[in-house]
Motif scaffolding. Structure first.
Motif, PDB file in Angstrom:
ATOM      1  N   HIS A   2       6.192 -24.435  23.024  1.00  0.00           N
ATOM      2  CA  HIS A   2       6.046 -25.105  24.312  1.00  0.00           C
ATOM      3  C   HIS A   2       4.609 -25.638  24.437  1.00  0.00           C
ATOM      4  O   HIS A   2       3.704 -25.190  23.727  1.00  0.00           O
ATOM      5  N   TYR A   3       4.444 -26.574  25.353  1.00  0.00           N
ATOM      6  CA  TYR A   3       3.127 -27.181  25.590  1.00  0.00           C
ATOM      7  C   TYR A   3       2.857 -27.103  27.090  1.00  0.00           C
ATOM      8  O   TYR A   3       3.779 -27.284  27.887  1.00  0.00           O
ATOM      9  N   ARG A   4       1.630 -26.808  27.433  1.00  0.00           N
ATOM     10  CA  ARG A   4       1.296 -26.694  28.862  1.00  0.00           C
ATOM     11  C   ARG A   4       0.005 -27.462  29.155  1.00  0.00           C
ATOM     12  O   ARG A   4      -0.892 -27.520  28.289  1.00  0.00           O
ATOM     13  N   PRO A   5      -0.108 -28.013  30.374  1.00  0.00           N
ATOM     14  CA  PRO A   5      -1.376 -28.680  30.716  1.00  0.00           C
ATOM     15  C   PRO A   5      -2.509 -27.655  30.781  1.00  0.00           C
ATOM     16  O   PRO A   5      -2.293 -26.539  31.260  1.00  0.00           O
ATOM     17  N   LEU A   6      -3.675 -28.035  30.307  1.00  0.00           N
ATOM     18  CA  LEU A   6      -4.846 -27.151  30.389  1.00  0.00           C
ATOM     19  C   LEU A   6      -5.540 -27.432  31.728  1.00  0.00           C
ATOM     20  O   LEU A   6      -6.514 -28.188  31.812  1.00  0.00           O
ATOM     21  N   GLY A   7      -4.971 -26.854  32.770  1.00  0.00           N
ATOM     22  CA  GLY A   7      -5.513 -27.081  34.112  1.00  0.00           C
ATOM     23  C   GLY A   7      -5.562 -28.566  34.419  1.00  0.00           C
ATOM     24  O   GLY A   7      -4.628 -29.302  34.104  1.00  0.00           O
ATOM     25  N   LYS A   8      -6.695 -28.978  35.012  1.00  0.00           N
ATOM     26  CA  LYS A   8      -6.834 -30.393  35.380  1.00  0.00           C
ATOM     27  C   LYS A   8      -7.696 -31.158  34.390  1.00  0.00           C
ATOM     28  O   LYS A   8      -8.285 -32.179  34.726  1.00  0.00           O
ATOM     29  N   THR A   9      -7.791 -30.643  33.147  1.00  0.00           N
ATOM     30  CA  THR A   9      -8.642 -31.332  32.162  1.00  0.00           C
ATOM     31  C   THR A   9      -8.027 -32.646  31.686  1.00  0.00           C
ATOM     32  O   THR A   9      -8.709 -33.469  31.087  1.00  0.00           O
ATOM     33  N   GLY A  10      -6.709 -32.789  31.901  1.00  0.00           N
ATOM     34  CA  GLY A  10      -6.027 -33.957  31.343  1.00  0.00           C
ATOM     35  C   GLY A  10      -5.531 -33.686  29.932  1.00  0.00           C
ATOM     36  O   GLY A  10      -4.865 -34.522  29.324  1.00  0.00           O
ATOM     37  N   LEU A  11      -5.878 -32.493  29.385  1.00  0.00           N
ATOM     38  CA  LEU A  11      -5.437 -32.119  28.036  1.00  0.00           C
ATOM     39  C   LEU A  11      -4.166 -31.286  28.136  1.00  0.00           C
ATOM     40  O   LEU A  11      -3.976 -30.541  29.104  1.00  0.00           O
ATOM     41  N   THR A  12      -3.314 -31.415  27.133  1.00  0.00           N
ATOM     42  CA  THR A  12      -2.118 -30.572  27.040  1.00  0.00           C
ATOM     43  C   THR A  12      -2.239 -29.781  25.750  1.00  0.00           C
ATOM     44  O   THR A  12      -2.583 -30.348  24.708  1.00  0.00           O
ATOM     45  N   VAL A  13      -1.989 -28.479  25.834  1.00  0.00           N
ATOM     46  CA  VAL A  13      -2.222 -27.622  24.659  1.00  0.00           C
ATOM     47  C   VAL A  13      -0.948 -26.891  24.258  1.00  0.00           C
ATOM     48  O   VAL A  13      -0.084 -26.608  25.095  1.00  0.00           O
ATOM     49  N   SER A  14      -0.878 -26.556  22.973  1.00  0.00           N
ATOM     50  CA  SER A  14       0.273 -25.789  22.482  1.00  0.00           C
ATOM     51  C   SER A  14       0.227 -24.372  23.060  1.00  0.00           C
ATOM     52  O   SER A  14      -0.852 -23.808  23.267  1.00  0.00           O
ATOM     53  N   GLY A  15       1.409 -23.811  23.307  1.00  0.00           N
ATOM     54  CA  GLY A  15       1.495 -22.466  23.874  1.00  0.00           C
ATOM     55  C   GLY A  15       0.824 -21.419  22.997  1.00  0.00           C
ATOM     56  O   GLY A  15       0.328 -20.413  23.484  1.00  0.00           O
ATOM     57  N   ALA A 189      -5.933  -8.933  34.395  1.00  0.00           N
ATOM     58  CA  ALA A 189      -6.252 -10.327  34.714  1.00  0.00           C
ATOM     59  C   ALA A 189      -5.022 -11.077  35.210  1.00  0.00           C
ATOM     60  O   ALA A 189      -5.142 -12.157  35.793  1.00  0.00           O
ATOM     61  N   GLY A 190      -3.834 -10.477  34.976  1.00  0.00           N
ATOM     62  CA  GLY A 190      -2.632 -11.199  35.391  1.00  0.00           C
ATOM     63  C   GLY A 190      -1.603 -10.356  36.123  1.00  0.00           C
ATOM     64  O   GLY A 190      -0.592 -10.886  36.583  1.00  0.00           O
ATOM     65  N   ILE A 191      -1.860  -9.043  36.229  1.00  0.00           N
ATOM     66  CA  ILE A 191      -0.904  -8.126  36.862  1.00  0.00           C
ATOM     67  C   ILE A 191      -1.717  -7.143  37.708  1.00  0.00           C
ATOM     68  O   ILE A 191      -2.722  -6.614  37.211  1.00  0.00           O
ATOM     69  N   PRO A 192      -1.305  -6.859  38.951  1.00  0.00           N
ATOM     70  CA  PRO A 192      -2.058  -5.849  39.717  1.00  0.00           C
ATOM     71  C   PRO A 192      -1.960  -4.478  39.041  1.00  0.00           C
ATOM     72  O   PRO A 192      -0.882  -4.119  38.560  1.00  0.00           O
ATOM     73  N   GLY A 282       4.698 -14.915  28.562  1.00  0.00           N
ATOM     74  CA  GLY A 282       5.526 -14.857  29.765  1.00  0.00           C
ATOM     75  C   GLY A 282       4.769 -15.113  31.044  1.00  0.00           C
ATOM     76  O   GLY A 282       5.377 -15.202  32.123  1.00  0.00           O
ATOM     77  N   LYS A 283       3.456 -15.232  30.960  1.00  0.00           N
ATOM     78  CA  LYS A 283       2.659 -15.529  32.163  1.00  0.00           C
ATOM     79  C   LYS A 283       2.510 -17.046  32.246  1.00  0.00           C
ATOM     80  O   LYS A 283       1.744 -17.646  31.479  1.00  0.00           O
ATOM     81  N   PRO A 284       3.207 -17.702  33.181  1.00  0.00           N
ATOM     82  CA  PRO A 284       3.201 -19.170  33.165  1.00  0.00           C
ATOM     83  C   PRO A 284       1.832 -19.782  33.440  1.00  0.00           C
ATOM     84  O   PRO A 284       1.568 -20.911  33.049  1.00  0.00           O
TER      85      PRO A 284
END
Ligand SMILES: NC(=O)c1ccc[n+]([C@@H]2O[C@H](COP(=O)([O-])OP(=O)(O)OC[C@H]3O[C@@H](n4cnc5c(N)ncnc54)[C@H](OP(=O)(O)O)[C@@H]3O)[C@@H](O)[C@H]2O)c1
Length: 326
Positions: A2-15, A189-192, A282-284
């Motif tokens: 899968h590929y996801r945007p790297l925040g608002k950098t305009g870059l898309t990175v591999s999962g 960093a991702g779960i309480p 699994g952390k989107p």
């Protein structure tokens, strides 16, 4: 993959991101043939994000990656870093600019896709430990912004290591990305996590970063290899590693990791490594899951785990029981 945007950098990175550090070590200690094969293979498999730093092998990782990518005419995203030494704190802007110029040379590029501050952060500077203050970060940000205006860097970010409250404050610095330590041993960093949790509580840094639009790069996904459940090190790997925000030694982390064997015993994953990687995938809010690679075989296992996707939902209850009982 899968590929996801790297925040608002305009870059898309591999999962799955390729960690070029000394812990996995193939880009630092591998032979030229071996490391070029690994980079070529990763690109064929769809990897578009490679993470390096000047300090990985004292320039060796950047140099080897730059050569391999040039030979392959590869159009992938490379993130590197700048780590400021005590002697450089008198002129931060100049030190950042110099480090970026050196990285550009070693990576054989005209522009860096992503530059990240490598130093951990605290309220006050700790020069002996290499930790910077928020006031220092403001100067680094100014330097990154001028380099961006000059076209030397495309985007910039911070390292999510250091004092948790300070890291949360640093999210307001304008940074576009952050690297966050996130794994089964310390998922804070991702779960309480409960108040008596034995390791540093990052207070859901990943969620807060993603809410602000920062691109999140997960690091220490395998706790430097402890989440293989074995203390053996590959010959290419750093033979001694310091845990980050987990136990007080690598051996302690390996012992801790065995608590998660139950995920395999229950059939949620076929190995501890697979479980550890799928947990992070699994952390989107995580754009790319970096794994330190010692061999092509390890890369293939990481890829297979990423392609399996998140752990089944029933595994979450099991994980909560383990974290609550620590
Ligand atoms: N921003 C920062 O300060 C920071 C800090 C740490 C890492 N990073 C980034 O994250 C990347 C990953 O490094 P990391 O320190 O986080 O390490 P990691 O990915 O948590 O662990 C890497 C280690 O896991 C083991 N491993 C990998 N695949 C395996 C498999 N299939 N089976 C068994 N063991 C396996 C290897 O150990 P053996 O080699 O012993 O087999 C490897 O050295 C780095 O290259 C870097 O880009 C950034």
């Amino acid at each position: 993959m899968h590929y996801r945007p790297l925040g608002k950098t305009g870059l898309t990175v591999s999962g799955l991101g390729f960690g070029c550090g000394a812990v996995g070590g193939i880009l630092v200690n591998g032979t030229q043939t071996e490391l070029r094969r690994a980079v070529a293979h990763a690109i064929e498999c769809g990897i578009t994000y490679f993470d390096t730093a000047p300090s990985y092998g004292n320039g060796q990782s950047e140099q080897n990656l730059g050569l391999a990518l040039e030979e392959l005419h590869a159009n992938v995203i490379v993130g590197t870093k700048v780590r400021l030494g005590t002697e450089e704190l008198g002129n931060i802007e100049q030190a950042v600019a110099q480090s970026v110029e050196q990285s550009l040379r070693r990576l054989r590029r005209d522009q860096l896709d992503l530059i990240q501050l490598h130093n951990p952060l605290d309220l006050e500077r700790h020069p002996q430990r290499g930790w910077l203050s928020l006031a220092d970060v403001a100067q680094v940000v100014a330097a990154f912004q001028s380099l961006q205006q000059a076209g030397k860097v495309r985007s910039w970010g911070l390292n999510g290591l250091g004092h948790s409250a300070v890291l949360h404050q640093a999210l307001a610095s304008g940074a576009q990305t952050i690297q966050a330590c996130f794994n089964l041993i310390n998922p804070s960093a991702g779960i309480p996590v409960p108040p008596n949790f034995p390791f540093q509580d990052y207070q859901q840094l990943i969620d807060r970063a993603a809410e602000r639009g920062l691109g999140v790069i997960a690091i220490r996904v395998l706790a430097a290899g402890a989440l293989s459940g074995s203390a053996d090190r590959h010959p290419n790997a750093a033979q001694s590693v310091e845990p980050i925000a987990s136990g007080n030694s690598f051996a302690a982390d390996v012992a801790w990791a065995r608590r998660f064997d139950t995920l395999v015993a229950e059939g949620y994953a076929s190995s501890l490594v697979e479980a550890a990687i799928r947990f992070v995938v699994g952390k989107p809010e995580v754009a790319t899951t970096l794994v330190g690679i010692s061999s092509i075989g390890q890369f293939d296992q990481a890829l297979a785990a990423v392609n399996q996707g998140a752990l089944p939902p029933e595994a979450a209850a099991q994980l909560q029981t383990i974290w609550q009982s620590t």
